[in-house]
Structures are given as C-alpha cells and as structure tokens.
Design a protein around this motif. Structure first.
Motif, PDB file in Angstrom:
ATOM      1  N   ARG A 111       0.737  -1.183  -0.061  1.00 41.32           N
ATOM      2  CA  ARG A 111       0.057   0.122   0.200  1.00 41.32           C
ATOM      3  C   ARG A 111       0.873   1.117   0.096  1.00 41.32           C
ATOM      4  N   SER A 142       2.102   1.451  -3.863  1.00 42.61           N
ATOM      5  CA  SER A 142       1.146   1.823  -4.825  1.00 42.61           C
ATOM      6  C   SER A 142       0.532   3.151  -4.520  1.00 42.61           C
ATOM      7  N   THR A 186      -6.838   1.971 -11.832  1.00 45.28           N
ATOM      8  CA  THR A 186      -7.370   2.199 -10.673  1.00 45.28           C
ATOM      9  C   THR A 186      -8.633   1.508  -9.914  1.00 45.28           C
ATOM     10  N   ALA A 187      -9.625   0.995 -10.961  1.00 49.92           N
ATOM     11  CA  ALA A 187     -10.759   0.461 -10.344  1.00 49.92           C
ATOM     12  C   ALA A 187     -10.293  -0.960  -9.808  1.00 49.92           C
ATOM     13  N   ASN A 193      -8.418  -0.375  -6.623  1.00 54.94           N
ATOM     14  CA  ASN A 193      -9.385  -0.086  -5.559  1.00 54.94           C
ATOM     15  C   ASN A 193     -10.025  -1.474  -5.008  1.00 54.94           C
ATOM     16  N   ASN A 196      -7.505  -3.335  -2.871  1.00 56.00           N
ATOM     17  CA  ASN A 196      -7.401  -3.066  -1.354  1.00 56.00           C
ATOM     18  C   ASN A 196      -8.612  -3.213  -0.633  1.00 56.00           C
ATOM     19  N   GLY A 197      -9.802  -3.283  -1.363  1.00 60.74           N
ATOM     20  CA  GLY A 197     -11.159  -3.425  -0.581  1.00 60.74           C
ATOM     21  C   GLY A 197     -11.165  -5.037  -0.251  1.00 60.74           C
ATOM     22  N   ASP A 211      -8.853  -5.392   2.778  1.00 61.39           N
ATOM     23  CA  ASP A 211      -9.618  -4.915   4.061  1.00 61.39           C
ATOM     24  C   ASP A 211     -10.513  -6.090   4.689  1.00 61.39           C
TER      25      ASP A 211
END
Length: 633
Positions: free
Chosen positions: A98, A101, A112-113, A116, A119-120, A123
């Motif tokens: 993270r 990036s 980008t999508a 994201n 990263n989701g 989480d």
C-alpha cells in the motif's frame, strides 16, 4: 458600379496548400503520438512492476502461506504461533504494497478500479482471520476467503499487462496464467491438509478438489503452449520431472478416493509432494516474472527508436513539404504580381500616354512606347499570358495608330471643307454688302439683310468645323472691341435673334485676339437657349464685372434638364473631352468646351429661376482691355 474585389490569389493558394499540409501534419502527429504513447506506456510498466506488481506478488505469497497455516490450525488446533508469525509477515507485505502503490500517479481508469477492488478485498482479511480464530468457519470457506483476495490481484495484473506489443502481451498473459495455476496449487495444498486431518475425502471436498485440479492443469497447459522458448524451458523441465509426476498421482488419488473408505498408505507423502512442487513452481514463476520485466525495457526502447527514425523521417518530409509548398506559392504569387504590375503599367501609363500623344501627333510609335512586357516567369501558363498581353498590346497600338490617322484625316477634311466654305461665304458677305449699299428699295434691302444673316450663320457653322479640328478661324481683330459689340455680334449669328435681349454690359473691351472665339462661344450658347425654349419666350443676355473679370449670363425660360444630365454636361464643358462623332446632337457644347479651354474661360450650366437654364461664362481679366476701343480688322 465597380466590380467587387475578390480575395487575392496568395490567400487562395495558402488555403489550397493548407488542406493537404495540415492533413499531413495531423497524420504524422497521430502516428507519432500513437507509437510514442505505446513506448512510454511500456516504459511505465517498469514503474508498475516495481511499485505494484512485485509488492502485490509478495502479498500473494504471504497470503498463500497464511491460507495453509490457517487451514492447518483450523483442522488440527495446532500451530497458533506459526500462524501468528505468518500473519505478521502478511501484514508487513500489505503495508509495503500500500505504501508503494500509493505513490503511483496517472494510472488508467481500469487500473485504478482494479487497485481499489484489491484494497477492498485486503480490508476483508481481518474478518477472515476473526472467523479462523473463533473456529466458526468451514475450512473450504477459509480457502475461498483467501482466494478472493488473490483473485483480485490477478484481475489487477490483467489490467496491467495490456501492453501495446502483441508478442510481449502474450508472454505476459501466459506468465500471469502460470501465477494463477500456482495459486490453485496453493489451494490444493490447503485442501490436502484438510483431507489428511479428517482421514477421509468427503463429497464436497472431493468436488472442490476436482475443480481445482482441472483448473490448475488447464491453466498450466494453456500457459505453457503460449510461452516462448526462453520462458517455457523451466516449466517443460518441471512437467517432465518426478516431482510433478508424484503430485499428479496424488491429485488423481484424492479425486478417486471414496468418502466411505480411509486414506491410502501413501497419503502421508501428499504434503511433501505438494511442498516439493510448490518450491519448484515458486522458483520458476519468479524467474518467469523477472524475464518478462527484463523484456519490457528493450521492447520499449526499440519502439521508441522506431518512432525516432520513422517520426524523424516523417517530420523531415512534413517540413520539406511545407517549405516546397510555400516556395511554390511565393514564386507563383511573385510571377502573378509582376504580371499584374506590368499589365497595369501598360494599360494606365504606356498605352494611355500613346493614345494621348496620337491625338496631336500621328507619328508612328517609338520602340519605347511599344516595348513588350518583360516578366520573369518560370511557369508556362504565366509565360503564355505574357505573350498574350504582348499580342494584345500590338493589336491595341495598331488600332490606336489607325484611329489617330483616321481622326486626323477626318479633321483635315473638315478643315479643308470649312476653309473653302469660309472663303466663299466671306466673298458672299462682301457681295451682299455691296448690293445693300447699291439698293434703296425697302423690300429688296430686307431680303438682302436676310441673306446676309443667313450667310453669317453659315460662316459660324463652318468655323465650328475648324474649331473641332483644333484649328483657329481665319478672321480676327487687331484692336480691342467693346464687350457690347461682341455680344451683339454673337446674337446676330443666331436665327431667332429677335427673341434675344442684350442688357447693358459694363464699359470694358475684349482683346482682339479673343473677339472671334468669344463671339462664337456666346452665339452657340444663345442659339441653344432659343432652340430649347418656347418660341414666345425671350432669352436674356446679362453681363457684370467681377473681381476676376466679366461674367456673362445667357438665361432662357425652357423646361430645364435633370440634375444628372446637367452634371454630365458641366463635366464635358470643364474637361474638354475628345470630339465624339456619335454625339453630334451636342455639337455646340463640344465647340464651346474647345473655345473655353483655348482662352481659360469657365462655362457653367445651372438651373434658371424661370425653370430653364442659365449659361454662365466667366471671362478672365487677361482677356479684357482697360479702355474700350473700336474694332478693327
């Protein structure tokens, strides 16, 4: 109304040349931008590999290891310390990923999508760990939870490997497929741990394992078929190795194992077989990823070199085209401008001067007057136009000389006829004068007076022909003549002289050299006044002194003239145009303009208060004498 001036040819040529030139520049810019953009995107992949692909791959490795120890902890209840240590390594890998990036900029919308989304999924790792710690989740769900995170990373790789070079793209996509096959192998190892812990293969586990085996083998075979020799070699050796064969046998044994029966004696070696294959696959995968990254820079440099060569040559061609086009435009415009200037000089200076000279001198044109146009032209069409202009000049000069000679010949005919008539009329006037002196009969004397008046008018018409031929009448006076006698003499040469009233003029005299011409001029104006006014009206001739001479006014009571026609007649009286045979109905005005120009007299026509016209004749002081004198011939 003068014709509307169009756009200059220089502008039209510029617009004509701009269309292909701008198209050529646009195509060159598009091709250069497209190729250059591909090269720059290839170079940016190195940055993506360093800050995105490599740290995310390390996250995948740690997640795969954590998935295995988490499943082992879940099914055996042992290995809590090993799981905690592995979670720490995973968290450090995630933190590094993270951090790196987050430094990336100018990513594509798709990248980008996918980033994201990854990263989701990361989480959600906390929830998966919480379920493992509480032992409230099935082992297969744990495997699926970790697999969702790893799958998100592979979707990100798919967006990242959209490189413009097709061969490089196929190799990068094949290496990614090998990475997916490696992750499926990790899932199989976790499921093997579950089977060994239970001592049997349940239907759900066998179904899941069968799907994993089919997926891994399909990904491995497809990726192997797309890899080239340099990248395929390690995987081909792995496929032919005993380690791979032993793991294939373990996969087949698990898929064929019945749920009711126990595990075979060789099941104890399955984890070792999986570990051996895992180490070999991990080694080969790391080498393949490194090989792909190493290929990116040379490919990008080669593409940029091609761009430099092709773009440079294209730019040189564009610049050359622009220079040649502008040079062609400049040369053509210069030739046409030279042709325009030469034609203008020919029409407005040389031919106009020649025509003006031929009015008084019919000598053949000199070489300078008929010199051909000289225009430096390298265009055949312009050269043809120059030759055509020279031909037109020759024809125009020949026509002008011919017309001048014709006018001179007509003028000489007029003069000869007028001189002969003038001589005969002069003799006739002398004869009539003798007859008037010799007779005393009133009726005979009246007829002789009429003949005398008619002869006087005929003499004036003969003198008009002489004047139109730019010659001077033969008769004249040596001494000044009173202005009253001049006006009376002018009225005496008009047919309807009874209608004319001469008011008392100032006590001045007119120089003898101007008497004949001024009398003729006044007579023409008076005759026009009597002709263009009703018979019952009178014509007044008034005169008065002015600071610059004497002003004589001839006023009639006719219908007048429109303003446009009146202005046209005044222009003709002022400019003294060349006599036009086609306008013989205005013969008197031509005579007036010639006589006025000869002595500096200004003649103007204006509306009369009575509705007709007033002809104003301004006699300059240079034509007047201080003391009246008797006229003498």
């Amino acid at each position: 109304m003068p014709p509307t001036r169009g756009r200059p040819i220089a502008l039209k040529l510029l617009i004509l040349l701009l269309v292909p030139l701008l198209s050529l520049v646009g195509l060159w810019a598009f091709a250069a931008g497209l190729t250059g953009g591909d090269g720059l995107r290839l170079l940016s992949i190195n940055d993506l590999a360093t800050n995105l692909a490599t740290p995310s791959e390390q996250v995948n490795i740690e997640l795969q290891n954590e998935r295995l120890v988490s499943v082992e902890f879940l099914v055996t209840g042992q290995g809590a310390d090993a799981m905690a240590k592995q979670r720490g390594r995973t968290d450090r890998a995630v933190k590094t990923f993270r951090s790196l990036s987050g430094n990336l900029r100018d990513l594509s919308p798709e990248m980008t999508a996918q980033l994201n989304a990854l990263n989701g999924k990361i989480d959600q790792l906390t929830d998966v760990r919480r379920e493992v710690d509480g032992s409230v989740v099935a082992p297969l769900d744990v495997i699926d939870g970790y697999s969702q995170i790893v799958d998100a990373s592979f979707r990100m790789y798919d967006a990242m490997v959209l490189v413009p070079d097709m061969a490089l793209y196929q190799q990068a996509r094949a290496v990614t497929m090998m990475g997916e096959a490696k992750d499926v192998l990790s899932r199989e190892r976790a499921l093997i741990a579950v089977v060994l812990a239970k001592g049997r293969v349940e239907p759900r586990e066998r179904e899941s394992f069968t799907g994993m085996v089919a997926t891994r083998r399909l990904l491995f075979s497809q990726a192997l078929s797309h890899l080239d020799g340099a990248l395929r070699g390690p995987y081909e050796r792995l496929a032919a190795s005993p380690v791979y064969a032993e793991f294939l046998a373990a996969e087949d044994a698990i898929r064929s194992q019945a749920a009711t029966g126990g595990l075979p004696a060789g099941a104890a070696t399955w984890p070792i077989d999986g570990q051996n294959l895992w180490e070999a696959v991990e080694r080969d995968q790391a080498l393949a990823v490194q090989g792909i990254v190493q290929r990116v820079t040379p490919t990008a440099i080669g593409m940029l070199i091609k761009l430099g060569v092709a773009g440079g040559l294209g730019l040189l061609a564009v610049i050359t085209s622009i220079m040649l086009s502008l040079r062609f435009r400049k040369r053509l415009v210069r030739e046409l401008a030279g042709l325009r200037d030469a034609a203008t000089e020919l029409a407005e200076v040389r031919l106009a001067g020649l025509v003006k000279r031929l009015r008084t001198n019919t000598e053949p044109p000199t070489a300078a007057e008929v010199a051909p146009l000289e225009v430096k032209a390298h265009t055949s069409e312009v050269s043809d136009i120059v030759r055509a202009f020279n031909d037109v000049q020759s024809t125009a000069v020949e026509a002008a000389v011919s017309q001048a000679r014709l006018r001179h010949g007509v003028s000489q005919v007029f003069v000869n006829l007028a001189r002969r008539n003038q001589s005969l009329l002069h003799r006739q006037l002398l004869q009539l004068d003798s007859m008037e002196r010799a007779t005393e009969a009133p009726e005979m004397l009246a007829d002789l007076f009429k003949l005398d008046h008619l002869t006087t008018r005929m003499r004036r018409h003969a003198e008009s022909l002489i004047i139109l031929s730019d010659q001077a009448p033969g008769r004249g006076w040596r001494n000044p003549v009173p202005i009253l006698d001049v006006l009376r003499a002018a009225v005496a040469e008009v047919e309807e002289y009874e209608r004319v009233e001469v008011l008392q003029p100032p006590q001045v005299a007119l120089l003898g050299s101007a008497v004949t011409d001024v009398a003729h001029l006044i007579a023409e104006l008076v005759e026009n006044a009597t002709l263009f006014s009703p018979p019952q009206t009178r014509v007044d001739v008034r005169s008065a002194s002015t600071p610059h001479g004497v002003l004589v006014e001839v006023e009639d009571r006719g219908l007048g003239l429109p303003r446009v026609e009146l202005d046209e007649l005044n222009d003709r009286l002022t400019q003294m145009p060349e006599f036009d045979l086609a306008q013989s109905e205005r013969l008197g005005l031509f005579v007036v303009s010639r006589l006025a120009a000869r002595h500096g007299i200004k003649v103007t026509l204006a509306p009369s208060p009575y509705g007709g016209l007033t002809a104003m004749v301004a006699l300059p002081a240079s034509l007047l004498a201080d003391q009246p004198a008797l006229a003498g011939r």
